[in-house]
Design a protein around this motif. Structure first.
Motif, PDB file in Angstrom:
ATOM      1  N   GLN A   1      28.364  16.576   4.979  1.00 12.74           N
ATOM      2  CA  GLN A   1      29.517  15.702   5.235  1.00 12.74           C
ATOM      3  C   GLN A   1      29.482  14.453   4.360  1.00 12.74           C
ATOM      4  OE1 GLN A   1      29.113  15.170   9.495  1.00 12.74           O
ATOM      5  NE2 GLN A   1      30.885  16.489   9.933  1.00 12.74           N
ATOM      6  N   SER A   2      28.315  14.024   3.950  1.00 15.72           N
ATOM      7  CA  SER A   2      28.174  12.803   3.154  1.00 15.72           C
ATOM      8  C   SER A   2      28.478  13.018   1.672  1.00 15.72           C
ATOM      9  CB  SER A   2      26.750  12.252   3.283  1.00 15.72           C
ATOM     10  OG  SER A   2      25.823  13.032   2.536  1.00 15.72           O
ATOM     11  N   LEU A   3      28.587  14.262   1.233  1.00 22.88           N
ATOM     12  CA  LEU A   3      28.775  14.549  -0.183  1.00 22.88           C
ATOM     13  C   LEU A   3      30.221  14.286  -0.599  1.00 22.88           C
ATOM     14  CD1 LEU A   3      26.679  17.834  -0.487  1.00 22.88           C
ATOM     15  CD2 LEU A   3      25.952  15.467  -0.839  1.00 22.88           C
ATOM     16  N   PRO A   4      30.437  13.869  -1.856  1.00 17.20           N
ATOM     17  CA  PRO A   4      31.800  13.571  -2.313  1.00 17.20           C
ATOM     18  C   PRO A   4      32.697  14.801  -2.280  1.00 17.20           C
ATOM     19  CG  PRO A   4      30.236  13.534  -4.145  1.00 17.20           C
ATOM     20  CD  PRO A   4      29.432  13.604  -2.912  1.00 17.20           C
ATOM     21  N   GLU A   5      33.934  14.588  -1.882  1.00 20.57           N
ATOM     22  CA  GLU A   5      34.910  15.682  -1.839  1.00 20.57           C
ATOM     23  C   GLU A   5      35.219  16.169  -3.251  1.00 20.57           C
ATOM     24  OE1 GLU A   5      36.189  17.216   0.722  1.00 20.57           O
ATOM     25  OE2 GLU A   5      35.241  15.959   2.263  1.00 20.57           O
ATOM     26  N   GLY A   6      35.537  17.437  -3.343  1.00 20.68           N
ATOM     27  CA  GLY A   6      35.944  18.008  -4.631  1.00 20.68           C
ATOM     28  C   GLY A   6      34.795  18.437  -5.517  1.00 20.68           C
ATOM     29  N   VAL A   7      33.562  18.155  -5.119  1.00 16.40           N
ATOM     30  CA  VAL A   7      32.401  18.563  -5.909  1.00 16.40           C
ATOM     31  C   VAL A   7      31.865  19.865  -5.327  1.00 16.40           C
ATOM     32  CG1 VAL A   7      30.068  17.953  -6.636  1.00 16.40           C
ATOM     33  CG2 VAL A   7      31.831  16.189  -6.466  1.00 16.40           C
ATOM     34  N   PRO A   8      31.670  20.901  -6.164  1.00 21.28           N
ATOM     35  CA  PRO A   8      31.137  22.167  -5.637  1.00 21.28           C
ATOM     36  C   PRO A   8      29.754  21.961  -5.007  1.00 21.28           C
ATOM     37  CG  PRO A   8      31.962  22.445  -7.878  1.00 21.28           C
ATOM     38  CD  PRO A   8      31.947  20.972  -7.609  1.00 21.28           C
TER      39      PRO A   8
ATOM     40  N   ARG B   1      31.273  26.098   9.284  1.00 17.27           N
ATOM     41  CA  ARG B   1      32.074  26.010  10.522  1.00 17.27           C
ATOM     42  C   ARG B   1      32.219  24.565  10.982  1.00 17.27           C
ATOM     43  NH1 ARG B   1      29.105  30.780  12.130  1.00 17.27           N
ATOM     44  NH2 ARG B   1      27.530  29.420  13.091  1.00 17.27           N
ATOM     45  N   GLU B   2      31.136  23.799  10.904  1.00 17.70           N
ATOM     46  CA  GLU B   2      31.144  22.438  11.435  1.00 17.70           C
ATOM     47  C   GLU B   2      31.853  21.440  10.528  1.00 17.70           C
ATOM     48  OE1 GLU B   2      29.810  21.214  14.460  1.00 17.70           O
ATOM     49  OE2 GLU B   2      29.869  23.370  14.893  1.00 17.70           O
ATOM     50  N   THR B   3      31.790  21.644   9.217  1.00 17.00           N
ATOM     51  CA  THR B   3      32.341  20.663   8.280  1.00 17.00           C
ATOM     52  C   THR B   3      33.668  21.086   7.676  1.00 17.00           C
ATOM     53  OG1 THR B   3      31.223  21.621   6.349  1.00 17.00           O
ATOM     54  CG2 THR B   3      29.992  19.974   7.637  1.00 17.00           C
ATOM     55  N   GLY B   4      33.954  22.391   7.680  1.00 15.65           N
ATOM     56  CA  GLY B   4      35.141  22.885   6.987  1.00 15.65           C
ATOM     57  C   GLY B   4      34.984  22.887   5.479  1.00 15.65           C
ATOM     58  N   ARG B   5      33.802  22.556   4.999  1.00 11.73           N
ATOM     59  CA  ARG B   5      33.533  22.466   3.561  1.00 11.73           C
ATOM     60  C   ARG B   5      33.165  23.852   3.026  1.00 11.73           C
ATOM     61  NH1 ARG B   5      31.781  17.854   0.397  1.00 11.73           N
ATOM     62  NH2 ARG B   5      31.848  18.530  -1.777  1.00 11.73           N
ATOM     63  N   GLN B   6      33.883  24.309   2.015  1.00 13.32           N
ATOM     64  CA  GLN B   6      33.536  25.579   1.397  1.00 13.32           C
ATOM     65  C   GLN B   6      32.341  25.393   0.464  1.00 13.32           C
ATOM     66  OE1 GLN B   6      34.828  28.634   2.300  1.00 13.32           O
ATOM     67  NE2 GLN B   6      35.628  27.239   3.879  1.00 13.32           N
TER      68      GLN B   6
END
Length: 334
Positions: A164-171, A186-191
């Motif tokens: 969750q702490s990682l910048p958005e848009g970065v793989p 599941r918890e973060t929605g981050r692919q």
């Protein structure tokens, strides 16, 4: 009268005992081992760190018992000159990375990790080359070489928080446990791009094992570790179910109104829960959910490691310096 076609019975030859197979060694006295360990711990200025999956008697003599994150924190702040790690090899390596000036002992060097074995540093380098600009997030259940080419480390207790702490848009490249990765997604929605690895003990726990214990203990609450291969199917049937790291299981057991719990992880966690939450009942999901690597550590080889200050686990300085960065990033986040 005996028939001519009736076979003649075969009489085995007398067996001669094979002396090499006889167990002639006197079994160690547990009280004497404990006394030796206590004396040696004081003499050598040593601390004993034990993972939640260790044998009950090993957990009982440890200074600290916990999960990978908790033990990493204890290793980072201990004043002891000698660290005896009752766990597996990558954990002792992590302690050596955090404490280069101290003696880190692993009582049995055969204590490895099937999950850590699924990933190599070269595998990470190749993966990063295929995904330029991606951040590599590796479970702490990896070798020092792998940590040295990673951007962040995580444990099951803080993987969601770190991602969750990682910048958005970065793989994000997440390795090596695919079941923990599924939980984080599941918890973060981050692919994330996910490495195809798993712990052999957690992967072998089947939904049928869980369902069988639920039928036997209908009032028991489920405590499921996110590394478990059964988690997705169980969540499909119980969408509101929460997954817990081993430390999270203790917190939940203390606050839940339930009196019985089915513990869906390695069997050693039942020992820790029974100690910390003695007024409640804990049922292992399966007696076969047992890590043979964790169980290689015994009172006897802990005593011997303190006597000889061996086997020692060290990390080459070049690897250690690079591996320290993702660990420190993890510890700084939570």
């Amino acid at each position: 009268m005996k028939s001519l076609n009736e076979p003649t019975p075969v009489v085995p030859r007398p067996q001669v005992p094979h002396r090499d197979l006889l167990q002639l060694q006197v079994l160690p006295d547990e009280a004497a081992l404990r006394a030796d360990i206590e004396r040696l711990r004081r003499e050598k200025n040593a601390v004993i760190l034990a993972h939640n999956y260790q044998r009950p008697e090993v957990q009982q003599i440890a200074d600290f018992v916990g999960d990978s994150l908790g033990l990493s924190r204890q290793a980072a702040k201990t004043d002891a000159q000698v660290i005896v790690f009752a766990g597996v090899h990558f954990m002792a390596e992590t302690a050596a990375i955090l404490n280069p000036e101290k003696t880190v002992l692993l009582p049995d060097l055969r204590a490895g990790c099937s999950l850590a074995d699924t990933l190599t540093a070269q595998g990470i380098r190749d993966w990063k080359a295929q995904n330029p600009g991606g951040l590599v997030v590796t479970y702490v259940n990896t070798t020092a070489d792998v940590k040295a080419v990673s951007d962040y480390c995580v444990t099951s207790g803080n993987a969601v928080q770190v991602v969750q702490s990682l910048p958005e848009g970065v793989p994000v490249l997440f390795a090596p446990d695919r079941y923990l990765a599924a939980h984080v997604i599941r918890e973060t929605g981050r692919q994330m791009d996910v490495w195809d690895g798993a712990c052999h003990v957690h992967e072998a726990i089947r939904p049928e094992d869980v369902q069988g214990q639920q039928a036997a203990y209908p009032d028991a609450e489920l405590l499921i570790h996110p590394e478990c291969g059964c988690s997705s199917k169980i969540l499909g049937a119980i969408p509101e179910l929460q997954l817990y790291s081993t430390e999270g299981m203790i917190g939940r057991a203390k606050t839940s109104p339930a009196q019985e719990f089915i513990v869906v992880t390695e069997t050693g966690m039942v020992t820790r829960l029974e100690k910390d939450v003695p007024d409640k009942t804990f049922i292992p999901v399966s007696r076969t959910a047992c890590c043979e690597y964790m169980k290689m550590i015994t009172l006897e080889n802990i005593r011997d490691s303190l006597v000889n200050l061996q086997p020692r686990v060290t990390v080459p300085e070049e690897i250690r310096v690079r591996a320290l960065k993702p660990i420190e990033r993890m510890l700084a986040i939570g």
